[in-house]
Design a protein around this motif. Structure first.
Motif, short mmCIF file in Angstrom:
data_model
loop_
_atom_site.label_atom_id
_atom_site.label_comp_id
_atom_site.label_asym_id
_atom_site.label_seq_id
_atom_site.Cartn_x
_atom_site.Cartn_y
_atom_site.Cartn_z
N SER A 95 -1.35 0.42 -5.53
CA SER A 95 -1.42 -0.18 -4.19
C SER A 95 -0.24 -1.12 -3.97
O SER A 95 0.35 -1.14 -2.89
N LEU A 96 0.09 -1.90 -4.99
CA LEU A 96 1.27 -2.78 -4.88
C LEU A 96 2.55 -1.97 -4.69
O LEU A 96 3.42 -2.35 -3.92
N LEU A 97 2.63 -0.86 -5.41
CA LEU A 97 3.83 -0.03 -5.34
C LEU A 97 3.98 0.59 -3.96
O LEU A 97 5.08 0.74 -3.45
N SER A 98 2.87 0.91 -3.32
CA SER A 98 2.96 1.49 -1.98
C SER A 98 3.43 0.46 -0.96
O SER A 98 4.03 0.81 0.05
N VAL A 99 3.18 -0.82 -1.24
CA VAL A 99 3.61 -1.89 -0.33
C VAL A 99 5.03 -2.34 -0.68
O VAL A 99 5.88 -2.47 0.19
N GLU A 100 5.27 -2.56 -1.95
CA GLU A 100 6.57 -3.07 -2.39
C GLU A 100 7.04 -2.26 -3.60
O GLU A 100 6.39 -2.27 -4.64
N THR A 101 8.16 -1.61 -3.46
CA THR A 101 8.67 -0.78 -4.55
C THR A 101 9.65 -1.60 -5.39
O THR A 101 10.86 -1.52 -5.22
N SER A 102 9.11 -2.37 -6.31
CA SER A 102 9.97 -3.17 -7.18
C SER A 102 10.01 -2.57 -8.57
O SER A 102 9.14 -1.80 -8.97
#
Length: 88
Positions: free
Chosen positions: A53-60
């Motif tokens: 879910s974090l990756l879908s919002v922010e690709t760090s």
């Protein structure tokens, strides 16, 4: 005159008591270990879901590294494909 007979019921009772105590202890250890392993699997699943879910919002880069550790995937493309299952 008083006659006393010693029986070996005491030894059998003591042996049976020890047997049940050891069996109960092993059963508790097995149940505890099984619970710990299942909680580890559940925790890993939620960590993967959260990081996807974090990756879908922010690709760090840190999100990719964390997901790479959890999923044992190395390429970013495979991580994206893996996360699509969790995001949908």
């Amino acid at each position: 005159m008083k006659l006393e007979l010693k029986t070996e019921n005491d030894k059998h009772t003591k042996w049976l008591s020890n047997f049940f105590r050891v069996s109960f202890t092993f059963a508790l250890i097995i149940i505890f270990c099984d619970t710990v392993l299942k909680l580890g699997v559940i925790s890993r699943h939620y960590q993967i879901e959260y990081n996807c879910s974090l990756l879908s919002v922010e690709t760090s880069q840190s999100n990719f590294r964390e997901l790479s550790k959890l999923s044992k995937l190395k390429s970013k493309q495979k991580i994206w494909e893996f996360c699509r299952e969790f995001i949908e």
